[in-house]
Design an enzyme around this catalytic site. Structure first.
Site, mmCIF file in Angstrom:
data_model
loop_
_atom_site.group_PDB
_atom_site.id
_atom_site.type_symbol
_atom_site.label_atom_id
_atom_site.label_comp_id
_atom_site.label_asym_id
_atom_site.label_seq_id
_atom_site.Cartn_x
_atom_site.Cartn_y
_atom_site.Cartn_z
ATOM 1 N N CYS A 129 -5.136 4.972 0.407
ATOM 2 C CA CYS A 129 -3.921 4.693 1.185
ATOM 3 C C CYS A 129 -3.406 3.263 0.993
ATOM 4 O O CYS A 129 -2.202 3.025 1.108
ATOM 5 C CB CYS A 129 -4.144 4.985 2.664
ATOM 6 S SG CYS A 129 -5.568 4.191 3.393
ATOM 7 N N HIS A 254 0.056 0.661 6.970
ATOM 8 C CA HIS A 254 -0.537 -0.480 6.268
ATOM 9 C C HIS A 254 0.596 -1.406 5.792
ATOM 10 O O HIS A 254 1.671 -0.938 5.394
ATOM 11 C CB HIS A 254 -1.305 -0.020 5.027
ATOM 12 C CG HIS A 254 -2.634 0.633 5.313
ATOM 13 N ND1 HIS A 254 -3.206 0.698 6.550
ATOM 14 C CD2 HIS A 254 -3.515 1.236 4.457
ATOM 15 C CE1 HIS A 254 -4.383 1.317 6.459
ATOM 16 N NE2 HIS A 254 -4.588 1.661 5.207
HETATM 17 C C1 2RA Z 1 -8.810 2.350 4.999
HETATM 18 N N1 2RA Z 1 -7.924 2.813 2.816
HETATM 19 O O1 2RA Z 1 -7.698 1.951 5.386
HETATM 20 C C2 2RA Z 1 -8.961 3.090 3.743
HETATM 21 C C3 2RA Z 1 -9.116 4.540 4.004
HETATM 22 N N2 2RA Z 1 -8.991 5.330 2.845
HETATM 23 O O2 2RA Z 1 -9.841 2.170 5.605
#
Ligand code: 2RA
Length: 348
Positions: A129, A254
């Protein structure tokens, strides 16, 4: 006959969003089979406006399945994805088990859709991600300018660590809300106690410079994923990439800052044109008006949002960017669904 789809890991954080997306997108599927671990068997989940009963993961569950989407831990995917592929399903796997396998394409439909057709193991991998939250914007800039070096810092939401991550942040916030905590060393840690869930430190009222597990020389697995996966997706196997991954007290979406150096001089005007017209990207960049993307506004949306586009002060070949995207949608479920739709289009 419309293809049959199996969703393996239908009850998890990503699985839940995937069912919403399957309900929102054009309905190209015949049967949708929902699969999970034994403790979820018999639960009914809504997809396409219908209640579908969850069945247990077994070999037989893949009988007649054309495309199988896996949102399960690495070791479960490593075991079961080849079984599903051997049964004739094209597997789209969202774990890390196959991403760096040279016989498995790592696909982002806006960036490298052609790679999805070459899949000797019958498996297509979905990127991590954090990589996915930036790569559509970066890929568009790379296509025009030719990327030569990348420096990334992430600001990762707790849902990247699954439902346990979200639960942990909410519990910690309830312990610190309305207090004066955050004013002396260790006060937040004492309030939160051992309740740090999947994180090594308290995440409420804090930032934690860690995601994933320890790799060589102090790097985290998450940092290595961003580097390795970006190189593979962009087809730049020796691209210099420096990454620091940080967890922040955000539920979902994110964010990343990027310093991207290109082959030749770049202009902000041209970069903005590219970002404003690239499929899957939204340019939101007017600091004079206080406009930039933030997780609180971006959560629940599909695109990669880009703001703060600047030319590097000391390097006319480099850009500085702030990028933000929903880690459960484009960062996971949406990209998986898009890949499945590419595969289904081949079958029609
Ligand atoms: C996280 N990218 O954000 C990782 C999960 N796949 O922890």
């Amino acid at each position: 006959v419309p293809p049959t789809l199996a969703v393996v890991g239908a009850t998890g954080a990503v699985g839940t969003v995937l069912l919403q997306i399957l309900s929102q997108h054009a309905d190209i599927w015949g049967e949708i089979r929902l699969v999970a671990s034994p403790r979820s068997v018999g639960r009914k989940l809504a997809v396409r406006g219908e209640e579908v009963e969850v069945v247990a993961l077994s070999e037989e569950v893949f009988d007649g399945v054309d495309v199988a989407l896996f949102d399960v831990p690495d070791e479960v995917a490593a075991h079961w994805a080849p079984i599903a592929a051997a049964k004739g399903a094209v597997v789209v796997d969202n774990s890390a088990a196959f991403r760096m396998d040279p016989h498995v394409p790592l696909v982002v439909p806006e960036v490298n859709p052609h790679t999805a057709r070459v899949r000797p193991r019958g498996i297509i991998a979905n990127p991590n991600c954090t990589t996915l939250s930036m790569i559509v914007a970066l890929g568009a800039l790379h296509a025009e300018f030719g990327l030569r070096e990348l420096v990334v810092s992430s600001y990762q939401a707790v849902s990247g660590a699954g439902q346990a991550g979200v639960r942990t942040l909410r519990e910690q916030l309830s312990l610190v809300a309305g207090t004066e905590l955050g004013t002396s060393p260790g006060d937040v840690r004492r309030a939160v106690g051992d309740n740090t869930g999947p994180f090594p430190e308290p995440v409420a009222l804090n930032v934690v410079p860690w995601a994933g597990s320890l790799r060589e020389d102090g790097w985290s697995s998450e940092e290595m994923k961003v580097r390795d996966e970006s190189r593979k997706i962009l087809g730049l196997p020796t691209l210099p990439v420096a990454v620091t991954c940080v967890r922040v007290p955000v539920v979902t979406a994110h964010s990343l800052t990027l310093h991207a150096r290109f082959e030749n001089e770049v202009t902000v005007d041209r970069a903005r044109e590219i970002l404003a017209t690239a499929p899957g990207v939204v340019l939101c960049d007017d600091p004079a008006a206080g406009e930039f993307p933030t997780p609180a506004d971006v959560v629940g949306t599909d695109p990669t949002w880009v703001g703060r586009v600047r030319r590097a002060l000391d390097d006319p070949t480099a850009l500085e960017l702030f990028v933000c995207g929903d880690n459960l949608r484009k960062g996971a479920a949406l990209n998986t669904a898009q890949i499945a739709e590419l595969v289904a289009a081949e079958m029609s």
